[in-house]
Design a protein around this motif. Structure first.
Motif, short mmCIF file in Angstrom:
data_model
loop_
_atom_site.label_atom_id
_atom_site.label_comp_id
_atom_site.label_asym_id
_atom_site.label_seq_id
_atom_site.Cartn_x
_atom_site.Cartn_y
_atom_site.Cartn_z
N HIS A 230 4.20 6.90 4.89
CA HIS A 230 4.32 5.60 5.56
C HIS A 230 2.92 5.16 5.97
O HIS A 230 2.53 5.24 7.14
N LEU A 231 2.15 4.66 4.98
CA LEU A 231 0.73 4.43 5.19
C LEU A 231 0.47 3.24 6.11
O LEU A 231 1.12 2.20 6.01
N TYR A 232 -0.52 3.43 6.96
CA TYR A 232 -0.99 2.41 7.91
C TYR A 232 0.05 2.04 8.97
O TYR A 232 -0.15 1.12 9.75
N GLY A 233 1.21 2.73 8.96
CA GLY A 233 2.25 2.45 9.95
C GLY A 233 3.45 1.72 9.42
O GLY A 233 4.38 1.41 10.16
N GLN A 234 3.46 1.43 8.11
CA GLN A 234 4.58 0.70 7.50
C GLN A 234 5.51 1.65 6.76
O GLN A 234 5.07 2.43 5.91
N SER A 235 6.79 1.58 7.09
CA SER A 235 7.77 2.45 6.46
C SER A 235 7.84 2.22 4.96
O SER A 235 7.90 1.07 4.49
N ALA A 236 7.82 3.31 4.21
CA ALA A 236 7.99 3.22 2.75
C ALA A 236 9.42 2.79 2.43
O ALA A 236 10.29 2.74 3.30
N GLU A 237 9.66 2.48 1.16
CA GLU A 237 10.98 1.99 0.73
C GLU A 237 11.95 3.16 0.60
O GLU A 237 12.30 3.59 -0.50
N VAL B 241 10.37 14.49 1.49
CA VAL B 241 9.57 14.82 2.66
C VAL B 241 8.81 13.56 3.06
O VAL B 241 8.29 12.85 2.19
N GLU B 242 8.75 13.28 4.36
CA GLU B 242 8.07 12.08 4.83
C GLU B 242 6.79 12.44 5.59
O GLU B 242 6.81 13.27 6.49
N ASN C 211 10.69 -4.35 12.53
CA ASN C 211 10.16 -3.15 13.18
C ASN C 211 9.86 -2.04 12.18
O ASN C 211 9.69 -0.89 12.56
N HIS C 212 9.81 -2.39 10.88
CA HIS C 212 9.48 -1.41 9.85
C HIS C 212 7.99 -1.06 9.87
O HIS C 212 7.57 -0.15 9.19
N HIS C 213 7.22 -1.81 10.63
CA HIS C 213 5.76 -1.61 10.69
C HIS C 213 5.34 -1.46 12.15
O HIS C 213 5.77 -2.23 13.01
N TYR D 2 0.81 -1.22 0.00
CA TYR D 2 0.00 0.00 0.00
C TYR D 2 0.84 1.27 0.00
O TYR D 2 0.29 2.37 0.00
N ASN D 3 2.15 1.15 0.00
CA ASN D 3 3.04 2.31 -0.06
C ASN D 3 3.46 2.58 -1.51
O ASN D 3 3.41 1.69 -2.36
#
Length: 366
Positions: free
Chosen positions: A135-142, A158-159, A282-284, A113-114
């Motif tokens: 970082h949608l839903y709590g998961q770090s983007a790539e 920008v994050e 821990n990426h999410h 979803y990212n």
């Protein structure tokens, strides 16, 4: 009924500490940009492993002020293009628009979803000056890939970390890296939530930090001396006091969310339900646990009948919103598929093991 998110239960353990802090703030008599805001900015800075933290009014303002800060520094100009994921919450896009910049939508990966980094470069033009990674839903983007693309094309990064407090990226920073600035929201339902609105910007860019400190406070570094066209967007002293109480427990709360997510992922076994992708790192931080199904209405009604409250994040993609009519005829099939199928299950630090078991049992019977 299993609540989707029981904020009263989440905040109950802090009630006595909240009341004591409120009393201290009242007795201190300093209600705007006082010691509680300063303490929180220092503590959240340390937590995020960054050099600067600026408390602001909310997460949307945090994003807007980053863009306006870069404009004030001459690193962006009005009319510049910003790459944005097509399936983000509309606040990400509103921030770009309200800074007089132009959002350019890019499809996400269906699995995470990212934003899909493989699709970013084909959308880059001479007008492209920044990438907004959400970082949608709590998961770090790539971020490793995104930063490489940014460096190769001389773009700012920008994050939007409004949903990802404490999530680690593959760069070993908590949803942050040396080349970017991040915007956080402390809306009550976030992993680190206040009892009202609040937000913050974290960055290692000293020039940006100095400008944003000024812009958030009427464009003034010294009272009645205005260097910039500023706004009034300051983290509230009382909300900062509450956040100071809750911040030390953020990692433990995120671990509880991950434990629930692991149970969902390993124990939900239903071919009609598509579970989110997670590598158990821990990426999410699972601000949301989002499943997909082809017949969402039927599944949501079934869960409601079984006393399980769910929420849709989000039912309408940004390019189909009435507020953005110039985009309504655009086609983003992956984004549209996501928005038509997603359903968020209950997940929070106060969800009991018995409640998790019941959710799993009901889903497996669907």
């Amino acid at each position: 009924m299993i609540s989707f998110l029981d904020l009263k239960k989440i905040n109950k353990p802090y009630e006595a500490a909240f009341q004591q802090k409120l009393k201290e703030v009242l007795e201190n008599g300093w209600y705007i940009l006082g010691k509680e805001v300063e303490t929180f900015e220092t503590a959240f800075n340390k937590y995020c492993k960054t050099d600067y933290c600026i408390g602001v009014g909310n997460g949307l303002d945090a994003l807007i002020l980053i863009f306006k800060g870069y404009i004030a520094l001459g690193k962006l100009q009005k009319g510049d293009e910003v790459i944005v994921p097509a399936n983000t919450y509309i606040a990400s896009i509103l921030a770009v628009l309200q800074a007089d910049l132009v959002p350019v939508l890019v499809e996400p990966r269906l699995e995470t979803y990212n934003i899909n980094p493989d699709l970013i470069e084909e959308k880059i033009t001479l007008k492209t000056k920044a990438i907004l990674a959400v970082h949608l839903y709590g998961q770090s983007a790539e971020m490793e890939r995104i930063n490489q693309i940014a460096i190769q094309n001389n773009l700012l990064v920008v994050e939007d970390a409004a949903q990802s407090h404490g999530a680690e990226s593959n760069l070993k920073y908590k949803t942050h890296n040396l080349k970017s600035s991040a915007a956080y929201s402390f809306y009550p339902g976030k992993n680190l939530g206040a009892l009202g609105d609040g937000g913050a910007i974290t960055t290692n860019d000293s020039e940006l930090a100095k400008v944003v400190y000024s812009i958030r406070n009427y464009g003034s570094e010294k009272k009645y001396h205005n260097e910039h066209i500023g706004v009034n967007s300051r983290l509230d002293e009382i909300q900062a006091a509450f956040l100071n109480i809750k911040l030390p427990n953020l990692d433990a709360d995120n671990d509880k969310r991950r434990a629930i997510a692991k149970r969902y992922l390993t124990e939900i076994k239903n071919k009609k339900i598509i579970l989110p992708l997670w590598d158990f790192s821990n990426h999410h931080v699972f601000h949301l646990f989002v499943i997909r199904t082809e017949n969402r209405v039927d599944l949501q009604e079934y869960l409601t009948q079984n006393d399980i409250h769910t929420v849709i994040h989000y039912p309408i993609p940004p390019h189909k919103q009435k507020a953005l009519p110039e985009w309504n005829n655009l086609s983003f099939p992956i984004t549209e598929k996501i928005h038509n199928e997603v359903l968020s299950l209950p997940i929070s630090p106060v969800l009991t093991s018995e409640e998790v078991s019941f959710v799993i049992k009901v889903l497996n019977k669907y």
